[in-house]
Design a protein around this motif. Structure first.
Motif, PDB file in Angstrom:
ATOM      1  N   ALA A  22       0.835  -1.208   0.000  1.00  8.58           N
ATOM      2  CA  ALA A  22       0.000   0.000   0.000  1.00  8.58           C
ATOM      3  C   ALA A  22       0.868   1.255   0.000  1.00  8.58           C
ATOM      4  O   ALA A  22       0.593   2.210  -0.748  1.00  8.58           O
ATOM      5  CB  ALA A  22      -0.920  -0.011   1.215  1.00  8.58           C
ATOM      6  N   HIS A  25       2.455   1.831  -3.356  1.00 13.65           N
ATOM      7  CA  HIS A  25       1.509   1.939  -4.477  1.00 13.65           C
ATOM      8  C   HIS A  25       1.748   0.839  -5.511  1.00 13.65           C
ATOM      9  O   HIS A  25       1.723   1.097  -6.726  1.00 13.65           O
ATOM     10  CB  HIS A  25       1.599   3.320  -5.142  1.00 13.65           C
ATOM     11  N   GLY A  78       7.701  -0.119  -6.517  1.00 18.26           N
ATOM     12  CA  GLY A  78       6.761   0.966  -6.314  1.00 18.26           C
ATOM     13  C   GLY A  78       7.349   2.349  -6.495  1.00 18.26           C
ATOM     14  O   GLY A  78       8.439   2.534  -7.035  1.00 18.26           O
ATOM     15  N   GLY A 211      -5.177   3.130   1.426  1.00 14.54           N
ATOM     16  CA  GLY A 211      -5.042   1.690   1.197  1.00 14.54           C
ATOM     17  C   GLY A 211      -4.981   0.859   2.454  1.00 14.54           C
ATOM     18  O   GLY A 211      -4.969  -0.376   2.384  1.00 14.54           O
TER      19      GLY A 211
END
Length: 223
Positions: A22, A25, A78, A211
């Motif tokens: 989370a 991303h 990410g 998230g």
């Protein structure tokens, strides 16, 4: 989408991986396994991780196991602030924190939480828990002291792998404190803010992350 994360509800090791995904991303396919149905020991999952343990990550043909290694892999996929730091000094500091969490905090949490989570009527649950409490509070006090220097355990403007390594274990011991077997024992962890206000504020910062709700153990919502 090539990344798949295999996890189990309530596993602190799996939870730290979901938090890392989370924060970075990283889109992924969720593969939630049922512990009660022993799906983590079924042939389909053993083909992914022969050890039969979660979490596990598949990235194309590559399989990564062990939560810290998976967080490191996600860090390379990410965007945003790096979970393991941007410099040699930062990486060393964050890894030092991760080692401390794995070596000391986890053991201290399990010493208190496991007797409560799996209490049996004939067991000396209270005695085991009370014997383990000093070690737990020594670790929590250390985290509280570290957070006097900033918002995150390893410093910096954003959470690191150290924060995500530790967070699920605090939530785990808080959940254990709500069990029937804990009612007659003064654990000193609920409400956390009464004794460790910086830790409570740190938890709230993580829980406010975009998230976060997707990472929360589904069966914990049921009680």
């Amino acid at each position: 989408m090539s990344v798949e994360i295999y996890w189990g509800s309530g596993s602190p090791y799996a939870w730290r991986v979901l938090l890392a995904a989370a924060a970075r991303h990283v889109p992924y396919e969720s593969r939630l396994l049922s512990f009660s149905a022993k799906e983590h020991k079924a042939p389909a999952f053993l083909a992914v991780n022969p050890r039969g343990k979660v979490p596990a990550l598949k990235d194309g043909d590559r399989v990564v196991t062990e939560s810290l290694a998976i967080m490191h892999h996600l860090d390379g996929l990410g965007s945003g602030p790096a979970l393991f730091g941007a410099s040699h000094a930062e990486r060393t500091h964050i890894l030092e924190w991760c080692s401390r969490i794995v070596s000391d905090l986890e053991e201290a949490v399990y010493g208190v939480a496991r007797p409560l989570m799996f209490a049996k009527p004939d067991a000396d649950t209270a005695g085991k828990v009370e014997a383990a409490l000093p070690a737990l509070h020594a670790e929590l006090a250390g985290l509280e002291t570290a957070l006097a220097q900033g918002d995150w355990l390893a410093g910096g403007p954003a959470p690191s792998a150290a924060d995500f390594a530790a967070f699920p274990f605090l939530k785990y011991v808080e959940r254990a404190a709500g069990k029937e077997a804990a009612r007659a024992i003064d654990l000193g962890v609920r409400p956390l803010a009464a004794r460790y206000p910086r830790l409570a504020a740190w938890q709230a910062r993580i829980e406010a992350m975009p998230g976060y709700e997707r990472t929360y153990p589904p069966h914990w919502r049921e009680g």
